[in-house]
Write a protein that holds these residues in place. Structure first.
Motif, PDB file in Angstrom:
ATOM      1  N   ASN A  20       0.795  -1.176   0.124  1.00  0.00           N
ATOM      2  CA  ASN A  20      -0.027  -0.032  -0.153  1.00  0.00           C
ATOM      3  C   ASN A  20       0.848   1.256  -0.037  1.00  0.00           C
ATOM      4  O   ASN A  20       1.632   1.378   0.916  1.00  0.00           O
ATOM      5  N   LYS A  21       0.814   2.037  -1.202  1.00  0.00           N
ATOM      6  CA  LYS A  21       1.640   3.050  -1.184  1.00  0.00           C
ATOM      7  C   LYS A  21       1.316   4.351  -0.590  1.00  0.00           C
ATOM      8  O   LYS A  21       1.895   5.173  -0.477  1.00  0.00           O
ATOM      9  N   SER A  22       0.014   4.319  -0.152  1.00  0.00           N
ATOM     10  CA  SER A  22      -0.650   5.586   0.485  1.00  0.00           C
ATOM     11  C   SER A  22      -0.481   5.601   2.064  1.00  0.00           C
ATOM     12  O   SER A  22      -0.007   4.392   2.566  1.00  0.00           O
ATOM     13  N   SER A  23      -0.797   6.549   2.554  1.00  0.00           N
ATOM     14  CA  SER A  23      -0.678   6.683   4.019  1.00  0.00           C
ATOM     15  C   SER A  23      -1.961   6.212   4.589  1.00  0.00           C
ATOM     16  O   SER A  23      -2.064   6.711   5.823  1.00  0.00           O
ATOM     17  N   SER A  24      -3.017   5.897   3.719  1.00  0.00           N
ATOM     18  CA  SER A  24      -4.258   5.597   4.343  1.00  0.00           C
ATOM     19  C   SER A  24      -4.480   4.136   4.430  1.00  0.00           C
ATOM     20  O   SER A  24      -3.940   3.374   3.498  1.00  0.00           O
ATOM     21  N   ALA A  25      -4.958   3.477   5.443  1.00  0.00           N
ATOM     22  CA  ALA A  25      -5.587   2.072   5.528  1.00  0.00           C
ATOM     23  C   ALA A  25      -6.107   1.561   4.265  1.00  0.00           C
ATOM     24  O   ALA A  25      -7.031   2.313   3.559  1.00  0.00           O
ATOM     25  N   ALA A  26      -6.120   0.594   3.406  1.00  0.00           N
ATOM     26  CA  ALA A  26      -6.838  -0.024   2.493  1.00  0.00           C
ATOM     27  C   ALA A  26      -7.228  -1.500   2.501  1.00  0.00           C
ATOM     28  O   ALA A  26      -6.631  -2.251   3.258  1.00  0.00           O
ATOM     29  N   THR A  27      -8.247  -1.723   2.112  1.00  0.00           N
ATOM     30  CA  THR A  27      -8.828  -3.150   2.112  1.00  0.00           C
ATOM     31  C   THR A  27      -8.762  -3.788   0.900  1.00  0.00           C
ATOM     32  O   THR A  27      -9.112  -3.006  -0.125  1.00  0.00           O
ATOM     33  N   VAL A  28      -8.072  -4.871   0.779  1.00  0.00           N
ATOM     34  CA  VAL A  28      -7.880  -5.592  -0.507  1.00  0.00           C
ATOM     35  C   VAL A  28      -8.248  -6.864  -0.571  1.00  0.00           C
ATOM     36  O   VAL A  28      -8.687  -7.719   0.589  1.00  0.00           O
ATOM     37  N   GLN A  29      -8.864  -7.184  -1.757  1.00  0.00           N
ATOM     38  CA  GLN A  29      -9.391  -8.448  -1.989  1.00  0.00           C
ATOM     39  C   GLN A  29      -8.355  -9.341  -2.924  1.00  0.00           C
ATOM     40  O   GLN A  29      -8.034  -8.814  -4.239  1.00  0.00           O
ATOM     41  N   VAL A  30      -7.859 -10.424  -2.593  1.00  0.00           N
ATOM     42  CA  VAL A  30      -7.099 -11.219  -3.305  1.00  0.00           C
ATOM     43  C   VAL A  30      -7.823 -12.377  -4.220  1.00  0.00           C
ATOM     44  O   VAL A  30      -8.435 -13.211  -3.347  1.00  0.00           O
ATOM     45  N   VAL A  31      -7.880 -12.188  -5.275  1.00  0.00           N
ATOM     46  CA  VAL A  31      -8.656 -13.439  -6.270  1.00  0.00           C
ATOM     47  C   VAL A  31      -7.357 -14.015  -7.146  1.00  0.00           C
ATOM     48  O   VAL A  31      -6.614 -13.518  -7.738  1.00  0.00           O
ATOM     49  N   VAL A  32      -7.211 -15.316  -6.896  1.00  0.00           N
ATOM     50  CA  VAL A  32      -6.527 -16.333  -7.502  1.00  0.00           C
ATOM     51  C   VAL A  32      -7.160 -16.960  -8.699  1.00  0.00           C
ATOM     52  O   VAL A  32      -7.865 -17.734  -8.350  1.00  0.00           O
ATOM     53  N   ASN A  33      -6.473 -16.839  -9.798  1.00  0.00           N
ATOM     54  CA  ASN A  33      -7.267 -17.418 -10.888  1.00  0.00           C
ATOM     55  C   ASN A  33      -6.108 -18.527 -11.425  1.00  0.00           C
ATOM     56  O   ASN A  33      -4.838 -18.197 -11.485  1.00  0.00           O
ATOM     57  N   ASN A  34      -6.580 -19.680 -12.087  1.00  0.00           N
ATOM     58  CA  ASN A  34      -5.831 -20.457 -12.791  1.00  0.00           C
ATOM     59  C   ASN A  34      -4.490 -21.231 -11.833  1.00  0.00           C
ATOM     60  O   ASN A  34      -3.630 -21.528 -12.323  1.00  0.00           O
ATOM     61  N   PHE A  35      -4.889 -21.380 -10.632  1.00  0.00           N
ATOM     62  CA  PHE A  35      -4.129 -22.162  -9.514  1.00  0.00           C
ATOM     63  C   PHE A  35      -4.824 -22.798  -8.585  1.00  0.00           C
ATOM     64  O   PHE A  35      -5.988 -22.620  -8.239  1.00  0.00           O
ATOM     65  N   LYS A  36      -4.273 -24.074  -8.288  1.00  0.00           N
ATOM     66  CA  LYS A  36      -5.054 -24.974  -7.512  1.00  0.00           C
ATOM     67  C   LYS A  36      -5.081 -24.268  -6.134  1.00  0.00           C
ATOM     68  O   LYS A  36      -4.034 -23.834  -5.422  1.00  0.00           O
ATOM     69  N   LYS A  37      -6.374 -24.291  -5.562  1.00  0.00           N
ATOM     70  CA  LYS A  37      -6.462 -23.884  -4.220  1.00  0.00           C
ATOM     71  C   LYS A  37      -5.878 -24.434  -3.090  1.00  0.00           C
ATOM     72  O   LYS A  37      -5.890 -25.732  -3.051  1.00  0.00           O
ATOM     73  N   GLY A  38      -5.049 -24.012  -2.390  1.00  0.00           N
ATOM     74  CA  GLY A  38      -4.458 -24.672  -1.219  1.00  0.00           C
ATOM     75  C   GLY A  38      -5.161 -24.691   0.065  1.00  0.00           C
ATOM     76  O   GLY A  38      -6.463 -24.385   0.321  1.00  0.00           O
ATOM     77  N   ASN A  39      -4.776 -25.447   1.084  1.00  0.00           N
ATOM     78  CA  ASN A  39      -5.561 -25.712   2.268  1.00  0.00           C
ATOM     79  C   ASN A  39      -5.263 -24.854   3.292  1.00  0.00           C
ATOM     80  O   ASN A  39      -5.892 -24.765   4.512  1.00  0.00           O
ATOM     81  N   ASN A  40      -4.082 -23.986   3.195  1.00  0.00           N
ATOM     82  CA  ASN A  40      -3.530 -23.174   4.161  1.00  0.00           C
ATOM     83  C   ASN A  40      -3.214 -21.861   3.638  1.00  0.00           C
ATOM     84  O   ASN A  40      -3.058 -21.610   2.441  1.00  0.00           O
ATOM     85  N   PHE A  41      -3.281 -20.746   4.654  1.00  0.00           N
ATOM     86  CA  PHE A  41      -2.798 -19.436   4.131  1.00  0.00           C
ATOM     87  C   PHE A  41      -2.028 -18.781   5.155  1.00  0.00           C
ATOM     88  O   PHE A  41      -2.230 -18.988   6.498  1.00  0.00           O
ATOM     89  N   TYR A  42      -0.998 -18.013   4.873  1.00  0.00           N
ATOM     90  CA  TYR A  42       0.161 -17.584   5.543  1.00  0.00           C
ATOM     91  C   TYR A  42       0.301 -16.093   5.203  1.00  0.00           C
ATOM     92  O   TYR A  42       0.017 -15.902   3.869  1.00  0.00           O
ATOM     93  N   TYR A  43       0.414 -15.316   6.165  1.00  0.00           N
ATOM     94  CA  TYR A  43       0.897 -13.814   5.883  1.00  0.00           C
ATOM     95  C   TYR A  43       1.798 -13.272   6.799  1.00  0.00           C
ATOM     96  O   TYR A  43       1.863 -13.921   8.093  1.00  0.00           O
ATOM     97  N   TYR A  44       2.380 -12.322   6.422  1.00  0.00           N
ATOM     98  CA  TYR A  44       3.399 -11.504   7.281  1.00  0.00           C
ATOM     99  C   TYR A  44       2.973 -10.129   7.229  1.00  0.00           C
ATOM    100  O   TYR A  44       2.517  -9.601   6.211  1.00  0.00           O
ATOM    101  N   LYS A  45       2.867  -9.492   8.470  1.00  0.00           N
ATOM    102  CA  LYS A  45       2.078  -8.209   8.552  1.00  0.00           C
ATOM    103  C   LYS A  45       3.120  -7.249   9.137  1.00  0.00           C
ATOM    104  O   LYS A  45       3.834  -7.498  10.110  1.00  0.00           O
TER     105      LYS A  45
END
Length: 191
Positions: free
Chosen positions: A166-191
């Motif tokens: 996020n290049k702005s100084s304001s918080a943003a909500t994003v939606q990640v849409v993954v196409n053409n890849f097999k969906k996994g069972n786990n989700f990991y993130y670093y914040k």
């Protein structure tokens, strides 16, 4: 191969975060267009290009040791991949505090306020986690907001990853849409 160096921001200016974070996309593309056109104009063979040295030259507000430089570093690597730059070399590991105008990824021992010698700066952590979450191949990613930049990749083992900035100084909500890849069972993130 050919080597280029770039310090992205206007030389020795007190550039703001929005100016600094606007440079990876535009400057990397412009630089590569220039190098390719120069090779063509000179009639020499096109060879791989390395970004042998890069950082920012903004001074006056401790930009070089800040969170902004960490975001910038990740964006430069992402843009280098998009522009097929063969290697990037960050300048540098350790330098000198100079009131926060220090290119070093680590404190060399002269930082004030008792900061331990070799203490990592924000850019180290950003680059570390980007490397850990970057797959074997960069894949296409887009954003509908100009303030959001993303770098998506896939792993040979089948996983996918996306780094979102996020290049702005304001918080943003994003939606990640993954196409053409097999969906996994786990989700990991670093914040």
């Amino acid at each position: 191969f050919y080597i280029v160096h770039n310090y992205y921001t206007p030389y020795l200016t007190n550039a703001s975060a929005d100016i600094i974070l606007a440079t990876p996309e535009s400057v990397t593309q412009t630089m590569m267009n220039y190098v390719k056109q120069s090779m063509t104009n000179a009639g020499i063979a096109h060879k791989p290009v390395t970004l042998g040295e890069y950082n920012i030259f903004s001074v006056g507000s401790k930009q070089q040791v800040s969170n902004v430089n960490g975001l910038h570093g990740v964006m430069v690597v992402g843009e280098a991949l998009k522009n097929k730059i063969g290697m990037t070399g960050r300048w540098d590991l350790a330098n000198g505090w100079d009131n926060g105008n220090d290119h070093g990824m680590f404190n060399i021992g002269d930082e004030p306020d008792g900061v331990p010698k070799w203490n990592p700066r924000p850019v180290y952590y950003y680059m570390y986690f980007f490397e850990k979450m970057l797959g074997d191949r960069l894949v296409s990613s887009t954003s509908t907001a100009s303030s959001i930049v993303s770098y998506a990749s896939s792993f040979t083992s089948g996983e996918t990853a996306v780094a979102i900035i996020n290049k702005s100084s304001s918080a943003a909500t994003v939606q990640v849409v993954v196409n053409n890849f097999k969906k996994g069972n786990n989700f990991y993130y670093y914040k």
